[in-house]
Design a protein around this motif. Structure first.
Motif, short mmCIF file in Angstrom:
data_model
loop_
_atom_site.label_atom_id
_atom_site.label_comp_id
_atom_site.label_asym_id
_atom_site.label_seq_id
_atom_site.Cartn_x
_atom_site.Cartn_y
_atom_site.Cartn_z
N VAL A 256 0.82 -1.04 -0.02
CA VAL A 256 -0.13 -0.11 -0.06
C VAL A 256 0.89 1.26 0.09
O VAL A 256 0.37 2.35 -0.60
N ARG A 257 1.88 1.30 0.72
CA ARG A 257 2.59 2.44 0.85
C ARG A 257 3.62 2.76 -0.63
O ARG A 257 3.74 3.85 -1.06
N ALA A 258 3.84 1.51 -1.40
CA ALA A 258 4.42 1.73 -2.57
C ALA A 258 3.47 2.23 -3.57
O ALA A 258 3.78 3.22 -4.41
N PHE A 259 2.25 2.05 -3.59
CA PHE A 259 1.19 2.55 -4.42
C PHE A 259 0.86 4.01 -4.01
O PHE A 259 0.70 4.74 -4.91
N GLU A 260 0.91 4.42 -2.70
CA GLU A 260 0.59 5.64 -2.32
C GLU A 260 1.83 6.67 -2.85
O GLU A 260 1.52 7.70 -3.06
N ALA A 261 2.86 5.98 -2.77
CA ALA A 261 4.32 7.00 -3.37
C ALA A 261 3.92 7.22 -4.61
O ALA A 261 4.59 8.33 -5.16
N VAL A 262 3.53 6.19 -5.49
CA VAL A 262 3.32 6.77 -6.93
C VAL A 262 1.87 7.20 -7.16
O VAL A 262 1.51 7.46 -8.40
N GLU A 263 1.08 7.44 -6.14
CA GLU A 263 -0.35 8.02 -6.26
C GLU A 263 -1.10 7.31 -7.06
O GLU A 263 -2.05 7.54 -8.01
N ASP A 264 -1.03 5.85 -6.95
CA ASP A 264 -1.91 4.93 -7.51
C ASP A 264 -3.15 4.51 -6.43
O ASP A 264 -2.93 3.25 -5.85
N TRP A 265 -4.06 5.29 -6.49
CA TRP A 265 -5.02 5.01 -5.42
C TRP A 265 -6.06 4.10 -5.73
O TRP A 265 -6.65 3.54 -4.77
#
Length: 533
Positions: free
Chosen positions: A212-221
């Motif tokens: 989840v933190r990796a997806f939030e880093a690239v703003e893949d909500w």
């Protein structure tokens, strides 16, 4: 002696067993033949207290019938039925009913059963009472440090007690400490299935947070929402993800609500934050995210009430300013549009503002409207005319217009200007009422400079009335210097010059007095240098 023998025999029977339910029944021939009936009943009570209800019933069946035996048999049978009912509620996840039954058993016959305490701790944990679950696990471990169920309960309590949110690095560090507690339980019993399952579950939660933190880093909500759906909506049907529960589930709901705000699903964010608050009433981030979603939906009053409920138990400066900002937003959206009232654009000049005000004040004057239309509502006409005057008061002044463009209403603008005047040394005088510069008086009230001057004059006049008149023929008193009588003019206060034949018209010494004055001045200067060194 017979009671001690029975308790020692029970300990020997439990020596080769890991749980009280696996105790092999003790038959009467194994006991001391000299053991009387009272000792046998004590042994039955001790076995029941340890949770061996089936063995206690078998022993009671071998005893001779009697009033006391029959009464104890009924108590053990009732405890066994209540324990089965409680276990059924526990399996059905009705933790409140199960906990109530466990409390009755723990306060009655099963007062020394470790497995019963462990189940009570799990009920506390499922109901969100993490502190009580931690107390139960510590109590069981003090009694038996090798209890695997107590170690697992303590590890799960540590995982649910992590105060940091999942977007913080400290959360993963404290989750690893909980996993170490599960490893300690596996060292005691490597084949314990519940310990292995709990270890897999906690590891899957840690991996989920990392993704989840990796997806939030690239703003893949969208991917963030999909990851949380796997542990919240479907109940963890995925083979690589375990279902979330307790406070961790509350954090998952809150984080999914934050992702939904970025995707524009504000209603879904409000629902997620509400579920998070139900699972964990002390989660700070959930009301904050919920208030943001409510503001996006223009439900301003609800946002304020949510943040005020948070500030009721979280007395934090950051939360206080969040509440104040939410109240400011309410006042901003409800303020009148002064530009629309005057019929001008937001980039209009001051000349255009004045021209629009003159035109609107003439057209919308109540007397003019009554002349044109006698049926017009006079109260509404006067109110509209007052709004035109208020709009010109705000937009016609550069300082007030700047605050209005920032979002302040009329009351907020007046308060800000009042504070700014106070910091600049200007406020309404408490005596004359004029809004001028001044300072605080001795009574801690604000006075302008003119009023302060009048007060000083009055005070000096009152003091001079009680003072004796000065003697006009008395010689002036010259203050003594700290270096002696001879010093320069900087070491004494200015005094009235007295005509002297040894001084010229300008007051400078002449003749022999001038020579002595120069010598004294040089001496005083040398003393100054010595003192300075």
């Amino acid at each position: 002696h017979s009671v001690f023998t029975c308790r020692w025999t029970l300990w020997l029977a439990r020596a080769g067993s890991s749980t009280p339910t696996m105790v092999s029944p003790i038959s009467l021939p194994q006991l001391n033949p000299a053991c009387n009936g009272e000792g046998r009943l004590e042994l039955v009570k001790a076995m029941a207290a340890e949770g061996c209800l089936g063995s206690a019933l078998q022993m009671l069946a071998d005893l001779e019938d009697g009033k006391q035996v029959q009464q104890l048999h009924d108590e053990v049978l009732a405890a066994q039925e209540l324990l089965q009912t409680a276990n059924r509620h526990f399996e059905e996840r009705d933790y409140s009913a199960a906990l109530e039954a466990y409390r009755i058993l723990e306060g009655g016959m099963l007062h020394d059963c470790s497995s019963l305490l462990a189940k009570m701790g799990r009920c506390y944990l499922a109901l969100g009472e993490v502190s009580r679950a931690a107390y139960v696990s510590s109590a069981v471990l003090r009694k038996d440090a090798s209890d695997v169920d107590a170690h697992l309960l303590r590890a799960e309590v540590q995982f649910q007690s992590v105060s940091e949110h999942v977007d913080d690095d400290a959360w993963e560090q404290k989750a690893e400490l909980a996993i170490q507690g599960v490893r300690q339980a596996l060292t005691l019993d490597p084949e314990h299935k519940s310990a292995a399952n709990l270890q897999r579950q906690l590891r899957s939660h840690v991996k989920l947070v990392r993704r989840v933190r990796a997806f939030e880093a690239v703003e893949d909500w969208a991917s963030v929402c999909n990851e949380f759906d796997a542990v919240l909506t479907s109940g963890g049907s995925s083979s690589s993800t375990a279902p979330a529960s307790g406070r961790f589930a509350a954090r998952c709901h809150a984080e999914r609500g934050k992702a939904k705000i970025q995707l524009g699903d504000f209603e879904g964010a409000v629902r997620d934050c509400s579920q998070a608050a139900e699972l964990d009433g002390r989660l700070v981030v959930a009301p904050v995210i919920q208030a943001q979603a409510l503001q996006k939906l223009e439900r301003w009053d609800e946002a304020v009430s949510v943040l005020e409920g948070l500030h009721a138990w979280k007395k934090d400066e950051d939360i206080f300013w969040k509440v104040e900002w939410a109240k400011f937003e309410v006042r901003r959206v409800r303020r009148p549009d002064y530009y629309a009232i005057l019929g001008i654009s937001r980039d209009a000049t001051q000349a255009q503002v004045k021209g629009a005000y003159r035109k609107m004040s003439i057209e919308m004057h109540p007397d003019k409207q009554l002349q044109r239309n006698p049926d017009v509502d006079e109260a509404a006409a006067r109110e509209k005319f007052q709004m035109i005057g208020e709009a010109f008061e705000i937009l016609g002044t550069d300082a007030k217009r700047q605050y209005y463009d920032k979002g302040y209403d009329a009351q907020g603008i007046r308060e800000c200007l009042q504070v700014r005047k106070r910091f600049a040394g200007q406020a309404p005088c408490s005596q004359c009422g004029e809004d001028e510069s001044g300072k605080l008086g001795s009574d801690l009230k604000w006075y302008c400079h003119s009023c302060l001057k009048k007060q000083k004059e009055q005070a000096s006049t009152q003091q001079g009335a009680h003072r004796a008149p000065p003697d006009r023929f008395a010689a002036p008193e010259v203050p003594a210097s700290r270096f002696g009588d001879a010093c320069d003019d900087r070491d004494r206060a200015p005094v009235r010059q007295v005509p002297s034949p040894d001084k010229d018209a300008t007051g400078k010494p002449q003749g022999k007095l001038a020579e002595g004055f120069d010598w004294a001045f040089s001496i005083s200067q040398s003393w100054r240098q010595e003192i300075g060194r």
